[in-house]
Write a protein that holds these residues in place. Structure first.
Motif, PDB file in Angstrom:
ATOM      1  N   ILE A   1      -4.767  -7.689  -5.378  1.00 29.05           N
ATOM      2  CA  ILE A   1      -3.645  -5.625  -5.828  1.00 29.05           C
ATOM      3  C   ILE A   1      -5.196  -5.280  -5.001  1.00 29.05           C
ATOM      4  O   ILE A   1      -4.387  -4.115  -4.399  1.00 29.05           O
ATOM      5  CB  ILE A   1      -4.395  -5.833  -7.183  1.00 29.05           C
ATOM      6  N   LYS A   2      -6.249  -5.876  -5.161  1.00 25.10           N
ATOM      7  CA  LYS A   2      -6.961  -5.064  -4.564  1.00 25.10           C
ATOM      8  C   LYS A   2      -7.065  -4.923  -3.268  1.00 25.10           C
ATOM      9  O   LYS A   2      -8.135  -3.659  -1.774  1.00 25.10           O
ATOM     10  CB  LYS A   2      -8.112  -5.223  -4.949  1.00 25.10           C
TER      11      LYS A   2
ATOM     12  N   ASN B   1       0.924  -1.743  -0.207  1.00 23.92           N
ATOM     13  CA  ASN B   1      -0.019  -0.025   0.265  1.00 23.92           C
ATOM     14  C   ASN B   1       0.979   1.334   0.027  1.00 23.92           C
ATOM     15  O   ASN B   1       2.137   1.356   0.333  1.00 23.92           O
ATOM     16  CB  ASN B   1      -1.152   0.360   1.060  1.00 23.92           C
ATOM     17  N   LYS B   2       0.675   1.952  -0.793  1.00 17.16           N
ATOM     18  CA  LYS B   2       1.392   3.685  -0.660  1.00 17.16           C
ATOM     19  C   LYS B   2       1.121   4.461   0.157  1.00 17.16           C
ATOM     20  O   LYS B   2       2.274   5.155   0.439  1.00 17.16           O
ATOM     21  CB  LYS B   2       0.743   4.209  -1.879  1.00 17.16           C
TER      22      LYS B   2
ATOM     23  N   TYR C   1      -6.950   0.336  -8.138  1.00 17.38           N
ATOM     24  CA  TYR C   1      -6.263  -0.010  -7.077  1.00 17.38           C
ATOM     25  C   TYR C   1      -4.970  -0.444  -7.872  1.00 17.38           C
ATOM     26  O   TYR C   1      -3.983  -0.316  -6.589  1.00 17.38           O
ATOM     27  CB  TYR C   1      -6.560  -1.394  -6.898  1.00 17.38           C
ATOM     28  N   ILE C   2      -4.428  -0.015  -8.901  1.00 18.55           N
ATOM     29  CA  ILE C   2      -2.399   0.041  -9.073  1.00 18.55           C
ATOM     30  C   ILE C   2      -1.864   1.524  -8.482  1.00 18.55           C
ATOM     31  O   ILE C   2      -0.849   0.982  -8.166  1.00 18.55           O
ATOM     32  CB  ILE C   2      -2.538  -0.444 -10.505  1.00 18.55           C
ATOM     33  N   GLU C   3      -3.496   1.671  -8.896  1.00 24.59           N
ATOM     34  CA  GLU C   3      -2.544   3.329  -8.384  1.00 24.59           C
ATOM     35  C   GLU C   3      -2.458   3.416  -6.724  1.00 24.59           C
ATOM     36  O   GLU C   3      -1.692   4.262  -6.946  1.00 24.59           O
ATOM     37  CB  GLU C   3      -3.732   4.267  -8.806  1.00 24.59           C
ATOM     38  N   LYS C   4      -2.983   3.140  -6.113  1.00 25.56           N
ATOM     39  CA  LYS C   4      -3.069   2.903  -4.217  1.00 25.56           C
ATOM     40  C   LYS C   4      -1.327   2.481  -4.442  1.00 25.56           C
ATOM     41  O   LYS C   4      -1.369   1.866  -3.042  1.00 25.56           O
ATOM     42  CB  LYS C   4      -4.251   2.581  -4.249  1.00 25.56           C
ATOM     43  N   VAL C   5      -0.817   1.037  -5.192  1.00 27.87           N
ATOM     44  CA  VAL C   5       0.586   0.672  -4.280  1.00 27.87           C
ATOM     45  C   VAL C   5       1.652   1.189  -5.123  1.00 27.87           C
ATOM     46  O   VAL C   5       1.692   1.692  -6.009  1.00 27.87           O
ATOM     47  CB  VAL C   5      -0.415  -0.932  -4.677  1.00 27.87           C
TER      48      VAL C   5
ATOM     49  N   SER D   1      -4.630  -2.959  -1.854  1.00 25.32           N
ATOM     50  CA  SER D   1      -4.085  -0.701  -2.146  1.00 25.32           C
ATOM     51  C   SER D   1      -5.222  -0.379  -1.241  1.00 25.32           C
ATOM     52  O   SER D   1      -5.240   0.232  -0.510  1.00 25.32           O
ATOM     53  CB  SER D   1      -5.232  -1.079  -3.389  1.00 25.32           C
ATOM     54  N   GLU D   2      -6.216  -1.276  -0.124  1.00 27.92           N
ATOM     55  CA  GLU D   2      -7.073  -0.816   0.840  1.00 27.92           C
ATOM     56  C   GLU D   2      -6.653  -1.354   2.329  1.00 27.92           C
ATOM     57  O   GLU D   2      -7.366  -0.764   3.663  1.00 27.92           O
ATOM     58  CB  GLU D   2      -8.125  -2.196   0.843  1.00 27.92           C
TER      59      GLU D   2
ATOM     60  N   SER E   1      -9.060  -3.602 -12.073  1.00 23.24           N
ATOM     61  CA  SER E   1      -7.753  -3.365 -11.758  1.00 23.24           C
ATOM     62  C   SER E   1      -6.681  -2.156 -11.288  1.00 23.24           C
ATOM     63  O   SER E   1      -5.850  -1.800 -10.619  1.00 23.24           O
ATOM     64  CB  SER E   1      -6.929  -4.667 -11.674  1.00 23.24           C
TER      65      SER E   1
END
Length: 299
Positions: free
Chosen positions: A188-189, A124-125, A216-220, A192-193, A213
């Motif tokens: 991935i989802k 997670n970012k 969700y990828i934008e958040k990892v 990301s959460e 997806s």
């Protein structure tokens, strides 16, 4: 003359019976060539995006229809040995026991390497972490105490689990700190959460994300990995995968057990050929051989 006619008639009947019995086994072969007909291919779920790309182009070029069945590696190998399909795409070659099953059926598996893929570690970012020591992952899989909150896999029977268990030299994952779903997309989802979790996915799912997806990828973060064999932390770029500098790189194979010249042979030749290798290159994975380049020089 009557006797000759009698025996001749019997011969015709016998030949007709033999032909009708053989026709059931040859109809499939007669209706299928290396570039036409229909067939089914079992695919390791973590490799689905690159295989879908290959099939799409192949079907557009030839009068062929290929149905893909994505499965976990363990389920795939079981179904493959039971003839659910005679073509499979895996991130490993068949082992000696698996090959023996086909040899008993008088079929020699034809294995073709066509790409170099990799397992990616994601986080997670919000944690701001972009680096991970592979030794930390290995110790966690062995059940040792670690700073890792949890590992997230696609499936307990997946190639990802098998790969890392082999690396850690354990037969199975520990009971604590392991989370599994059904697909790479779900991994991935979840990552990301949830902060602190490390997800393990096929890199192609990140390079060629589905519409679902992408958000969700934008958040990892995709982590750079360090191992005892690397000089520092290595990001899973196409170049690092191609040179095997990235420690979690793996070769992809298509295995054909059709036993005749069908779509298995044609598709394997296609993905290992010029066009197929270009598709691999544009996907972000590494081709087994570099496609040719045409250079035009204008005065």
């Amino acid at each position: 003359m009557k006797h000759y006619f009698k025996y001749g008639s019997m011969f015709v009947v016998v030949v007709a019976l033999i032909f009708s019995c053989n026709q059931k086994t040859t109809n499939k072969q007669d209706s299928e060539t290396i570039i036409s007909g229909k067939t089914t291919i079992l695919v390791d779920e973590s490799l689905l995006p690159i295989v879908e790309d290959q099939v799409s182009v192949f079907e557009n070029q030839y009068e062929a229809k290929i149905k893909l069945i994505p499965e976990s590696e363990k389920q795939l190998v079981m179904d493959f040995s039971k003839n659910k399909s005679k073509i499979a795409i895996l991130s490993r070659e068949l082992n000696s026991k698996e090959v023996a099953v086909f040899k008993q059926k008088k079929i020699v598996p034809r294995t073709t390497a066509f790409a170099i893929d990799a397992l990616a570690l994601i986080k997670n970012k919000k944690t701001n972490d972009t680096l991970i020591d592979l030794d930390v992952i290995i110790k966690f899989i062995k059940g040792d105490k670690s700073v890792i909150k949890g590992l997230v896999f696609d499936n307990p029977n997946s190639s990802s689990v098998r790969y890392l268990c082999e690396m850690a030299k354990v037969n199975s994952l520990p009971d604590n700190g392991m989370y599994s779903f059904n697909t790479n997309e779900e991994v991935i989802k979840y990552v990301s959460e949830n902060e602190g979790m490390i997800g393990i996915v096929g890199i192609n799912w990140l390079f060629q994300p589905s519409t679902v997806s992408k958000k969700y990828i934008e958040k990892v973060n995709i982590l750079s990995v360090k191992s005892s064999d690397t000089d520092g932390f290595v990001y899973p770029s196409q170049e690092n995968i191609a040179t095997r500098k990235y420690p979690l790189a793996r070769v992809l194979y298509i295995i054909n057990c059709q036993g005749y010249e069908g779509l298995g042979m044609g598709f394997a030749s296609f993905i290992a050929g010029e066009i197929g290798q270009r598709i691999v290159l544009t996907s972000g994975l590494a081709p087994m051989r570099e496609p040719s380049h045409n250079i035009r020089i204008k005065n």
